[in-house]
Design a protein around this motif. Structure first.
Motif, short mmCIF file in Angstrom:
data_model
loop_
_atom_site.label_atom_id
_atom_site.label_comp_id
_atom_site.label_asym_id
_atom_site.label_seq_id
_atom_site.Cartn_x
_atom_site.Cartn_y
_atom_site.Cartn_z
N PRO A 166 0.82 -1.22 0.00
CA PRO A 166 0.00 0.00 0.00
C PRO A 166 0.85 1.27 0.00
O PRO A 166 0.53 2.24 -0.70
N GLU A 200 -6.31 -10.14 0.19
CA GLU A 200 -6.15 -9.16 1.26
C GLU A 200 -5.17 -8.06 0.88
O GLU A 200 -5.39 -6.88 1.17
N LYS A 204 -5.99 -3.99 0.44
CA LYS A 204 -5.28 -2.92 1.14
C LYS A 204 -4.75 -1.88 0.14
O LYS A 204 -4.81 -0.67 0.40
#
Length: 447
Positions: A166, A200, A204
């Motif tokens: 991220p 996941e 993010k």
């Protein structure tokens, strides 16, 4: 692309095209074959079943136009239903700027290459694309993206040290905006299969960069598995579009016909080869036309306009008109055509030719012809009469072919020159006889 499906569908519909009157019996037989053709192309069972049901419903009580036969009208109905199946409406990216596009998919689907291809396509349309390499697990992916970005003159950012995806995406976005980029493409990591960690991590990154488009790059050759992958990513991320890759090597096409219907996500682009130019916006009506063997003249003209120099084409046309066409001109013409893609893909866009298969060595033969001409001097290309035995031996060695192939090319070219002179002189009957002779002896040079 879709050669097998095209062949089976056109075979199933051939009996209907000339039918004077539709009956329950001939309709049932034809639609049974259409259904079998769809299933053999790996189209999802429920999609094939619903498609046939819609066609049947549209045909029952259909008011037959006086200008077309009932059989032709059924073909039109099937074409319309194929367009609906592939996805009606716009398939374009969101118009806002700056536009942030998150590219997701499994490992090996062609995601990194598709990111660069999309950047190149958008640049041609006047955008200022920037690519961000977010695959921290496969250094080769970052290297590949950087090489492609440099090759296509796209902005690029990545970080080979950070493990925080991220943060990498956020920094890449800031860098792109600082360089006045108006389209930012994020190339993410893939896996061999869908797993929790992959989803996941992408979630993010999505939260960090807030993309306007989330595009799944799916391998079209996977058939039904591509549909399952698309559904899983859509459920997790909310996809806005799809890119189907490797359609040049997949003759079934089941993924393209099923994926929009099953996921509800539009196909926006298709990859039809390995080169960065082998990438097209997806037009449902054009693909439906190709599948039914009716060609895609619009795409063919667009491709020609993009890749063929207009001034050079006019100059070549004038030379042909004056019967002043030499081997140097022929080489230039071959190289222009090559820019448009493979001969098989060009054939697929010609009405009535999409089911025609070129010999397996057709592309190799073109390369050999090109090598032979390139092994000649400029003077020899402009004046083939100079090519005596010694020169032909030298050319054959230079091109890595047999002298026989050099002789065949020169003979075929001399026949083509005679044909052009006949066209100039208006001797139609003699010209037709010459064309028949050329056909029996192996066709035009290079083929």
């Amino acid at each position: 692309m879709f050669e097998s499906l095209t062949e089976k569908l056109t075979g199933a519909l051939r009996s209907l095209r000339g039918t004077g009157a539709l009956t329950e019996a001939n309709m049932a037989d034809a639609l049974k074959e259409v259904r079998a053709a769809l299933l053999s192309a790996d189209v999802h069972f429920t999609v094939a079943r619903d498609f046939i049901a819609r066609v049947q419903a549209a045909c029952v009580g259909q008011a037959v136009l006086k200008s077309v036969s009932p059989g032709q009208q059924v073909v039109k109905i099937i074409n319309d239903e194929l367009v609906k199946l592939l996805g009606e409406g716009t398939t374009e990216l969101a118009a806002k700027r700056p536009l942030k596009v998150l590219m997701v998919g499994l490992h090996g689907s062609g995601k990194t290459t598709s990111t660069a291809k999309l950047g190149k396509l958008l640049k041609k349309k006047g955008a200022r694309p920037f690519v961000v390499g977010c695959d921290i697990y496969r250094p080769a992916a970052i290297d590949q993206l950087e090489i492609l970005a440099k090759q296509e003159e796209l902005g690029f950012y990545s970080d080979r040290v950070t493990k925080d995806v991220p943060a990498l995406g956020t920094t890449g976005l800031a860098t792109a905006l600082a360089q006045n980029a108006d389209v930012i493409l994020f190339d993410t990591a893939g896996r061999l299969q869908i797993d929790t960690d992959l989803i996941e991590e992408v979630k993010k990154l999505k939260a960090a960069v807030t993309p306007d488009e989330i595009i799944l790059v799916a391998d079209g050759a996977l058939g039904q598995e591509a549909v399952n992958v698309a559904k899983a990513f859509h459920d997790a991320l909310g996809l806005t579009g799809l890119i189907l890759t490797k359609l040049d090597g997949d003759t079934r096409g089941g993924a393209a016909l099923s994926i929009k219907s099953v996921t509800g996500v539009p196909i926006k682009f298709i990859g039809v080869g390995e080169k960065t130019a082998d990438f097209e916006p997806f037009y449902p009506e054009r693909l439906a036309s190709r599948i039914l063997g009716m060609g895609d003249v619009v795409s063919l003209v667009e491709r020609a306009q993009e890749n063929i120099d207009q001034a050079e084409a006019e100059k070549m046309a004038e030379k042909l008109r004056k019967a002043d066409f030499n081997l140097e001109d022929f080489l230039a013409q071959m190289q222009q055509v090559k820019k448009m893609g493979s001969m098989q893909s060009i054939m697929g866009m010609m009405p009535g030719m999409s089911g025609v298969q070129l010999p397996g060595d057709a592309e190799k033969q073109m390369k050999r012809t090109e090598a032979i001409i390139q092994s000649m001097t400029i003077q020899e290309r402009r004046k083939p009469s100079l090519l005596n035995g010694n020169r032909r031996m030298r050319i054959a060695n230079g091109a890595g072919v047999k002298v026989l192939e050099v002789n065949q090319l020169i003979k075929q070219f001399e026949q083509m020159q005679k044909l052009m002179k006949m066209m100039k002189g208006g001797n139609q009957q003699k010209m037709m006889r010459q064309m028949e002779q050329m056909k029996r002896r192996g066709g035009m040079p290079g083929f």
